[in-house]
Each structure stands twice: as structure tokens, then as C-alpha cells.
Write an enzyme that holds these catalytic residues in place. Sequence first.
Site, mmCIF file in Angstrom:
data_model
loop_
_atom_site.group_PDB
_atom_site.id
_atom_site.type_symbol
_atom_site.label_atom_id
_atom_site.label_comp_id
_atom_site.label_asym_id
_atom_site.label_seq_id
_atom_site.Cartn_x
_atom_site.Cartn_y
_atom_site.Cartn_z
ATOM 1 N N PRO A 58 60.917 45.336 41.490
ATOM 2 C CA PRO A 58 61.766 44.049 41.268
ATOM 3 C C PRO A 58 61.078 42.873 41.301
ATOM 4 C CG PRO A 58 62.457 44.942 43.380
ATOM 5 C CD PRO A 58 61.273 45.757 42.734
ATOM 6 N N CYS A 76 56.855 16.719 23.294
ATOM 7 C CA CYS A 76 57.089 16.343 22.039
ATOM 8 C C CYS A 76 57.118 17.962 21.229
ATOM 9 C CB CYS A 76 55.820 15.945 21.462
ATOM 10 S SG CYS A 76 55.201 14.597 22.279
HETATM 11 C C1 LIG Z 1 57.710 42.383 34.647
HETATM 12 C C2 LIG Z 1 58.011 43.668 35.252
HETATM 13 C C3 LIG Z 1 58.711 43.850 36.513
HETATM 14 C C4 LIG Z 1 59.373 43.057 36.821
HETATM 15 O O1 LIG Z 1 60.504 42.464 36.100
HETATM 16 P P1 LIG Z 1 61.751 41.972 36.724
HETATM 17 O O2 LIG Z 1 62.622 41.794 35.446
HETATM 18 O O3 LIG Z 1 61.438 40.566 37.086
HETATM 19 O O4 LIG Z 1 62.484 42.596 37.984
HETATM 20 C C5 LIG Z 1 58.144 45.095 37.086
HETATM 21 N N1 LIG Z 1 57.524 46.151 36.545
HETATM 22 C C6 LIG Z 1 56.759 45.855 35.300
HETATM 23 C C7 LIG Z 1 55.814 46.897 34.898
HETATM 24 C C8 LIG Z 1 56.936 44.702 34.605
HETATM 25 O O5 LIG Z 1 56.261 44.259 33.591
#
Ligand SMILES: *Cc1c(COP(=O)(O)O)cnc(C)c1O
Length: 424
Positions: free
Chosen positions: A275, A346
Site C-alpha cells: 500500500p 499557464c
Molecule cells: C503504485 C504501486 C503501488 C502502490 O499503489 P497505491 O495505490 O498507492 O497503494 C504498489 N505496488 C505497485 C507495483 C505499484 O506500482
Amino acid sequence: MSSPFISTAAGLACDGVSVADLASEVGTPCYVYSAKAVRDAYRALDAAFEGRAHRIHYALKANSTLALVRLLRELGSGADANSGGEIRVAERAGFSAADIVFTGVGKTADELAYAIARGIGTINAESAGEVDRIAARALALGRVASVAVRVNPDIDAGSHPHISTGLRSNKFGVPVEEARAIYRERRDVGSIRFTGVHIHVGSQITSPGPLARAARTLVDLGEALRADGVPLEHLDLGGGLGIAYDERRVLDAAAWAAAVLPELRRTPLPILLEPGRAIVAAAGALVARVVDTKTYPGGRRFAVLDAGMTELMRPALYGAFHRIVPVGPVAEGAAVGPWDVVGPICESSDVFGQDRVLPELRVDDRVAVLDAGAYGAVMGSNYNRRMLPPEVLVDGGTWTLIRRRQTLDDVLALETQEAGCAGS
Ligand SMILES: *Cc1c(COP(=O)(O)O)cnc(C)c1O
């Protein structure tokens, strides 16, 4: 996770600290984060998966300011890095390489070499070709690289098209049918060890269906691979848990767990979670000052801020909604009316919110754009030669500057300073 930014009779407060006071000291625009909100969000996720072997790897790309990454490490989190730069930031924040997973759709040869040499926990590979490049480089370095394959389950995460990643039409991962063959054909390659399977179907997911379907796909594949004799060590469910930007109830950590734990009963493998947003989004706000107001014939009223898409790109990039609240005290019964709150850049897309019901705004009043802790400061740019804003961390009733405001000298340090004098 609700916002730690509370409107009080004395004005906006973050965990008991006056936002107006700290913004007066560091200036606007500035980012303000609540350490308590980060801790609470991390612990809520950790608690939701209690009773099931799991590890949280905070996704640095949501916000990788060192002090916040360090805070996550202190909480016991692992790290999910999306680039060589994020791996190095995680290491500077004290993470050991083994506590970092490395994801990313276009890892360069240099990034892979660095990750392998450092002994990164798991490299989440995005294609058969990448698995082979990892194997070749690890062989050359005399290492054994830990690898998982990212599968694309062709699941619609139901989020904004720019942040859905699990559809066949997206660039991420490999189709499930191909993944099994990739593992089977390479399970005896000596320079790689398959430690897991990885999935991540999108961001700002607000319903349980896609997350449950992703878990089912992951467990099915994990069990099939175990039957094939690939001795996996974990299943990585990715991130993606959304937050309630408009205060409508969405999935929380407990609902995520409730959606996926029934699927996970079919496997003994520990799980990884990545997360980002759910840990830091609600903890942060962007504080800005009104620099101009104007009313057009017909009634549209604009408040122009000293922050825009260069500080917080989400509204311009995704049409994202963020609540906007006054920083100063609001007199009871004060008249409110609709405002278009816009940035100074802008670009016509540089709008934070239209028809927002706010008290009368005057030049020099300050407002806070809430839930800006994730994908805010990290997406900042110098467009229009604007300087990146400072960041402040509120903790235990006090605040500290965790990143100072960028200066023009910082920016120009990268550039040729004087006209060339060749021949003189
Ligand atoms: C962006 C990403 C996350 C985190 O995503 P959230 O929506 O911020 O929880 C986790 N794992 C991977 C592989 C990602 O690309």
C-alpha cells in the site's frame, strides 16, 4: 482513515498544532503531514491482516520524503521501490536491501545490476525478457537474484483509466497463462530463485470486487506453481487500496482484508502487501495562499492560489477531487458561496476545484487542500520555474521542517552558469 486536519474555532489544526502558525513560519505553499495519521493508517492495515502471515511493503512512490520513509521503517514496514532512485532513498532511510521489493515496468540494465548487487528482497519482473536479463546479470555478478513475475489478470480495477494497471490493454505484467510457463521453463536456472508471484491491479480502488478477483488469480497461480514444483515463498497482492477523497465511505483496511482473506485460505504462503496511498494520503495537506480574486460577469468567482499543478498535479492529471478548507478561523454564520479555486500556472487544467462552497476569500487568506499526502509532493515539478515547496511533519504537538523550500540556486546548479568563453 479520516483527515487529521480539523477546523476549530481558532482555525485549522493538525494534531493540535495551528496550521496558520506553521505556515507563517515556513511560508506558502507548503506540505504538512501528520506523523500520527501515518502511524494510525499503517497500524490499521497491519491489524486488518493479523492472524495471517503478512508483511507490508510501503510503496515509496506515493511519498518518498526521507523523514516519512524513515517513519515507515520505524513502524516495521518493508519498502516497495519503483526505480533505482527509490531503492537508494529506501536505503538512505535505513532499509536493508532484503527489506525492499523492486517493481517497475521499465527497469534499466543499470537499475537491475544495482538491485542484484545489493541483494534486493525480490525483483518483481514484468516480462519473460526481464527474467532472462536478471538471470544473465546475476550470473555475471556471481549472485542469485530473488524474482517474482508480475501477472496481469485482465481485471478492471474500476479506478481512473490512468491508474488502472490490471487490464490486458495496460502495459503492466504478463498474462496469467504465460506466467506459469515462464516459471516452469526457468525454475532450474541457477542464478535466479523464484520467491513469489506479484499482482497489482490499480490504484484508488474503492470496491472489494477487483481486489478479491486479484487475490483469487494470485492464489490459483501460486498453487499451480507449487504443484509444478516451484517452491514459492510469498504471494504479493500489490497495493491499490483507495481513500475517501470526498468523504463518501469507501473500502478501508478491514474491508480489503475481508475481501481477500477468504481466497487466501486456499494457500499456506505468506502474503506481501504494497500500500502507498492508503498509508499517507489522508496524513497530508497542501497549504496555499490566495494571491488574487476576481468575479466574472455572470457570477463565476475565482480564487487564485500560490500553489498549482506544479505542487499538486492530481486534479490536472486525473480530474481528481480534493477537499479545500479555510486555514483561518471561520466566524459562525459567515456567508459562504461557490468559488473556483485555481492555480497560477499557464494551463487551463490548473484548477483545484470548481464551485466549492467556501467562506468569503480575500487576498492573503490561506486554504488547505486535504488528502494530499500521496502522489502530491512526489509529483511536483519546476514548470514555470517554480520552486518545490517545503514539507513539514507534525508529531507530538510540535512540527519540524523535513524538506526546505527549493531555491533558484538549487535548480540552476545543474545548468551552465555563464556563456561559453571559448577562444577568449
Ligand atoms: C503504485 C504501486 C503501488 C502502490 O499503489 P497505491 O495505490 O498507492 O497503494 C504498489 N505496488 C505497485 C507495483 C505499484 O506500482
